[in-house]
Design an enzyme around this catalytic site. Structure first.
Site, PDB file in Angstrom:
ATOM      1  N   LYS A 170      18.818   7.856  39.084  1.00  0.00           N
ATOM      2  CA  LYS A 170      18.356   6.467  39.113  1.00  0.00           C
ATOM      3  C   LYS A 170      18.943   5.759  40.331  1.00  0.00           C
ATOM      4  CE  LYS A 170      19.656   2.488  38.033  1.00  0.00           C
ATOM      5  NZ  LYS A 170      18.887   1.707  39.003  1.00  0.00           N
ATOM      6  N   GLY A 223      29.005   2.158  42.317  1.00  0.00           N
ATOM      7  CA  GLY A 223      28.551   0.772  42.277  1.00  0.00           C
ATOM      8  C   GLY A 223      29.732  -0.143  42.090  1.00  0.00           C
ATOM      9  N   SER A 224      29.483  -1.319  41.546  1.00  0.00           N
ATOM     10  CA  SER A 224      30.557  -2.306  41.422  1.00  0.00           C
ATOM     11  C   SER A 224      31.513  -1.930  40.293  1.00  0.00           C
ATOM     12  CB  SER A 224      29.950  -3.684  41.158  1.00  0.00           C
ATOM     13  OG  SER A 224      29.250  -3.654  39.943  1.00  0.00           O
ATOM     14  N   GLY A 228      30.832  -0.357  36.622  1.00  0.00           N
ATOM     15  CA  GLY A 228      31.583   0.866  36.318  1.00  0.00           C
ATOM     16  C   GLY A 228      32.281   0.766  34.969  1.00  0.00           C
ATOM     17  N   GLU A 245      32.765   5.766  41.146  1.00  0.00           N
ATOM     18  CA  GLU A 245      33.236   5.286  42.460  1.00  0.00           C
ATOM     19  C   GLU A 245      32.858   3.825  42.560  1.00  0.00           C
ATOM     20  OE1 GLU A 245      35.172   6.584  44.516  1.00  0.00           O
ATOM     21  OE2 GLU A 245      35.176   8.633  43.731  1.00  0.00           O
ATOM     22  N   CYS A 279      31.862   0.206  50.860  1.00  0.00           N
ATOM     23  CA  CYS A 279      33.000   0.185  49.938  1.00  0.00           C
ATOM     24  C   CYS A 279      34.301   0.452  50.678  1.00  0.00           C
ATOM     25  CB  CYS A 279      32.788   1.218  48.837  1.00  0.00           C
ATOM     26  SG  CYS A 279      32.412   2.837  49.495  1.00  0.00           S
ATOM     27  N   GLN A 326      23.051 -11.627  48.026  1.00  0.00           N
ATOM     28  CA  GLN A 326      24.273 -11.191  48.711  1.00  0.00           C
ATOM     29  C   GLN A 326      24.651 -12.189  49.804  1.00  0.00           C
ATOM     30  OE1 GLN A 326      26.247  -8.440  47.782  1.00  0.00           O
ATOM     31  NE2 GLN A 326      27.687  -9.452  49.173  1.00  0.00           N
ATOM     32  N   GLU A 378      36.386  -8.348  45.978  1.00  0.00           N
ATOM     33  CA  GLU A 378      35.482  -7.692  46.930  1.00  0.00           C
ATOM     34  C   GLU A 378      34.334  -8.642  47.264  1.00  0.00           C
ATOM     35  OE1 GLU A 378      32.845  -4.466  45.647  1.00  0.00           O
ATOM     36  OE2 GLU A 378      33.577  -3.301  47.343  1.00  0.00           O
TER      37      GLU A 378
HETATM   38  P1  NAD Z   1      25.929  -2.383  40.974  1.00  0.00           P
HETATM   39  O1  NAD Z   1      27.094  -2.082  40.120  1.00  0.00           O
HETATM   40  O2  NAD Z   1      25.267  -3.697  40.813  1.00  0.00           O
HETATM   41  O3  NAD Z   1      24.782  -1.303  40.740  1.00  0.00           O
HETATM   42  C1  NAD Z   1      25.017   0.078  40.905  1.00  0.00           C
HETATM   43  C2  NAD Z   1      23.984   0.863  40.115  1.00  0.00           C
HETATM   44  O4  NAD Z   1      24.201   0.626  38.727  1.00  0.00           O
HETATM   45  C3  NAD Z   1      22.535   0.446  40.402  1.00  0.00           C
HETATM   46  O5  NAD Z   1      21.725   1.599  40.416  1.00  0.00           O
HETATM   47  C4  NAD Z   1      22.211  -0.422  39.207  1.00  0.00           C
HETATM   48  O6  NAD Z   1      20.830  -0.463  38.926  1.00  0.00           O
HETATM   49  C5  NAD Z   1      22.975   0.299  38.098  1.00  0.00           C
HETATM   50  N1  NAD Z   1      23.227  -0.520  36.915  1.00  0.00           N
HETATM   51  C6  NAD Z   1      23.355  -1.863  36.820  1.00  0.00           C
HETATM   52  N2  NAD Z   1      23.551  -2.231  35.529  1.00  0.00           N
HETATM   53  C7  NAD Z   1      23.555  -1.091  34.793  1.00  0.00           C
HETATM   54  C8  NAD Z   1      23.707  -0.805  33.394  1.00  0.00           C
HETATM   55  N3  NAD Z   1      23.897  -1.774  32.509  1.00  0.00           N
HETATM   56  N4  NAD Z   1      23.675   0.466  33.005  1.00  0.00           N
HETATM   57  C9  NAD Z   1      23.506   1.473  33.897  1.00  0.00           C
HETATM   58  N5  NAD Z   1      23.325   1.266  35.226  1.00  0.00           N
HETATM   59  C10 NAD Z   1      23.356  -0.005  35.667  1.00  0.00           C
HETATM   60  O7  NAD Z   1      26.395  -2.144  42.476  1.00  0.00           O
HETATM   61  P2  NAD Z   1      25.578  -2.422  43.821  1.00  0.00           P
HETATM   62  O8  NAD Z   1      25.517  -3.912  44.037  1.00  0.00           O
HETATM   63  O9  NAD Z   1      24.304  -1.651  43.843  1.00  0.00           O
HETATM   64  O10 NAD Z   1      26.530  -1.766  44.922  1.00  0.00           O
HETATM   65  C11 NAD Z   1      27.603  -2.419  45.521  1.00  0.00           C
HETATM   66  C12 NAD Z   1      28.908  -1.939  44.926  1.00  0.00           C
HETATM   67  O11 NAD Z   1      29.014  -0.534  45.053  1.00  0.00           O
HETATM   68  C13 NAD Z   1      30.137  -2.501  45.623  1.00  0.00           C
HETATM   69  O12 NAD Z   1      31.077  -2.885  44.662  1.00  0.00           O
HETATM   70  C14 NAD Z   1      30.666  -1.310  46.419  1.00  0.00           C
HETATM   71  O13 NAD Z   1      32.045  -1.333  46.698  1.00  0.00           O
HETATM   72  C15 NAD Z   1      30.307  -0.187  45.524  1.00  0.00           C
HETATM   73  N6  NAD Z   1      30.282   1.068  46.256  1.00  0.00           N
HETATM   74  C16 NAD Z   1      31.301   1.958  46.040  1.00  0.00           C
HETATM   75  C17 NAD Z   1      31.338   3.157  46.738  1.00  0.00           C
HETATM   76  C18 NAD Z   1      32.428   4.151  46.502  1.00  0.00           C
HETATM   77  O14 NAD Z   1      32.226   5.325  46.800  1.00  0.00           O
HETATM   78  N7  NAD Z   1      33.574   3.753  45.970  1.00  0.00           N
HETATM   79  C19 NAD Z   1      30.334   3.440  47.666  1.00  0.00           C
HETATM   80  C20 NAD Z   1      29.314   2.502  47.871  1.00  0.00           C
HETATM   81  C21 NAD Z   1      29.301   1.322  47.149  1.00  0.00           C
END
Ligand code: NAD
Length: 475
Positions: A170, A223-224, A228, A245, A279, A326, A378
């Site tokens: 996804k 993701g965030s 997470g 991550e 990130c 954003q 962040e």
């Molecule tokens: P996000 O957490 O909003 O979304 C990430 C993913 O989770 C998306 O695919 C989203 O659709 C999905 N998601 C959202 N709600 C969900 C739920 N209830 N159940 C299951 N999946 C769900 O993050 P974002 O805004 O897409 O990305 C930015 C974040 O990602 C920043 O915090 C950044 O630091 C982090 N990031 C981390 C790394 C790393 O390797 N540590 C790398 C890139 C980005």
């Protein structure tokens, strides 16, 4: 209209999502039909059935299929890099670089397929031997963010398939075009129906279904930190294998003895390239007193020479912010920083250009205290905070004073300080005289504290997550 890929077929969803170019909001990159819960369940069933009925290819065919995906990505890097820049806002060289990385990852894991290892040992009991084997985990659910729309999917899908798992993928809901293009290439590579499935749709609908389904054995999420924690609460509660991550607030320490040019390059690249939407971006620049004023003035000078503009324009250094939300967040944090007593020393405003896009002047906040919100939360945009430190020890203490621990850097010409920093810093990745962002694909990637949970991604360390160990005793 682009759709989800389930059990070897392209399947229509329910409502429509338009992917808009952040450099030019009149440009609709793609239209997607979004999957609902029923389609999500169908994708999970397909993967579950494919794994259970042993549809996964043998290792030679699997290696060849992964190599084929890698070759096509590399051959189409310019076209796909442009697509990536159109949907996410990275500059063209950054977009092409990311597609190249995705191709290299698939080729790396094509090699890893045939490099799998086991162990054969004597038992402590006479006449008995022990085998230790690594087996596929089963169905792996892959959930990715928008900021690396092809590289992050690649560094999860390639090892998942390489080690013999079936996949439900996804991508980020806002930026799915590059992920769809990657999935279309995978759909033609011959992995077998149901082995790889793509779900285009919302996190709160299809992502949630993946977290809850007992048929998804493992979830790898990037993701965030907030999402997470939700992944952990839902999928962790049913004991799914997890790899998370998440966010960062990465420090870059600059000491009195640093080479000024190196420190400036590391700051500009680490804090502002890819519009600061990494990130691993350096968001806290911690500078010791002896070089603080000289470095600040030189940095302001360098910021003045950066071109902010359309991601595909040849002279652009920094593309737009990914979307309106954003941009609003980034501007809001600049205001929060000023209210907390920081000085806005450069940029920080919305810029207008020939096309209607989410352009923002790179922001530099100085006189920042490490306790301020702008130094702790962040932001995920082109905003960096300059924090003064009395000396190296104070800088190290401030660098570690964060809930995050992904990447950390130091610019110094002292071997002693560099060694001390590498030893004491609480981060998964440490950079000496190179930017905090920018990593290789053949070595482990990941962090500590609230930045990461579970085993490392990438390189041969990826095997830890995508396989499970079985110990057999032979009497
Ligand atoms: P996000 O957490 O909003 O979304 C990430 C993913 O989770 C998306 O695919 C989203 O659709 C999905 N998601 C959202 N709600 C969900 C739920 N209830 N159940 C299951 N999946 C769900 O993050 P974002 O805004 O897409 O990305 C930015 C974040 O990602 C920043 O915090 C950044 O630091 C982090 N990031 C981390 C790394 C790393 O390797 N540590 C790398 C890139 C980005």
């Amino acid at each position: 209209m682009k759709t989800s890929f389930i059990g070897g077929e392209w399947r229509q969803g329910t409502d429509i999502y338009r992917n808009i170019n952040p450099s030019d909001t009149t440009d609709v990159v793609d239209e997607f039909s979004q999957a609902d819960q029923t389609l999500a369940e169908s994708a999970i069933d397909s993967a579950h059935e494919a794994f259970g009925s042993r549809k996964v290819l043998g290792i030679q065919a699997r290696a060849e299929a992964l190599d084929k995906v890698g070759n096509e990505l590399l051959a189409r890097r310019n076209e796909l890099g442009e697509l990536l820049s159109r949907e996410e806002g990275k500059t063209r060289p950054e977009g092409i670089g990311e597609v190249t990385r995705a191709g290299q990852i698939f080729k790396f894991f094509a090699g890893e397929v045939v490099r799998q290892r086991g162990e054969h040992l004597d038992s402590v009991r006479p006449g008995v031997t022990v085998d230790i084997a690594r087996e596929a985990v089963g169905v792996v659910g892959i959930i990715t963010p928008w900021n690396f729309p092809i590289a992050i999917p690649a560094w999860k899908i390639a090892p998942a398939l390489a080690y013999g798992n079936c996949v439900v993928f996804k991508p980020a809901e806002g930026v799915p075009s590059s992920a769809w293009a990657l999935s279309e290439i995978i759909s033609r590579a011959g992995f077998g129906d149901g082995v790889f499935n793509l779900l285009i749709g919302r996190g709160s609908v299809v992502g949630k279904t993946m977290l809850e389904s007992p048929k998804v054995d493992a979830i790898t999420f990037t993701g965030s930190t907030i999402t997470g924690a939700r992944v952990m609460a839902t999928a962790g509660a049913r004991f799914a294998k997890l790899q998370l991550e998440m966010g960062g607030k990465n420090p870059l320490v600059i000491t009195d003895d640093a080479d000024l040019e190196t420190a400036l390059n590391c700051t500009i690249q680490g804090s502002y390239y890819s519009t600061g939407q990494r990130c691993t971006a350096s968001s806290r620049i911690i500078v010791t007193e002896g070089i603080y004023s000289k470095f600040r003035d030189a940095l302001i000078d360098r910021l003045g020479s950066l071109q902010v503009g359309h991601a595909l324009a040849p002279d652009t250094d920094i593309g737009p912010v990914v979307d309106a939300n954003q941009l609003e967040t980034d501007l809001k944090y600049v205001g929060i920083g000023k209210n907390e007593g920081a000085t806005l020393a450069y940029g920080g405003e919305h810029l207008t250009r020939d096309t209607n896009g989410y352009f923002m002047a790179p922001a530099l906040l100085t006189d920042v205290d490490n306790t301020m919100r702008v130094a702790r939360e962040e932001i995920f945009g082109p905003v960096a905070c300059l924090i003064a430190a009395r000396d190296f020890d104070d800088a190290l203490q401030k660098a570690n004073d964060s809930e995050f621990g992904l990447s950390a850097g130091i610019c110094t010409t002292s071997l002693k300080l560099a060694s001390h920093f590498k030893r004491e810093i609480q981060a998964g990745m440490v950079m000496v005289n190179v930017p905090t962002a920018g990593v290789d694909y053949h070595v482990p990637f990941g962090g500590r504290k609230a930045s990461s949970y579970g085993s490392r991604e990438q390189g041969s360390y990826a095997a830890e997550f995508y396989t499970t160990v079985k110990t057999s005793y032979n009497g």
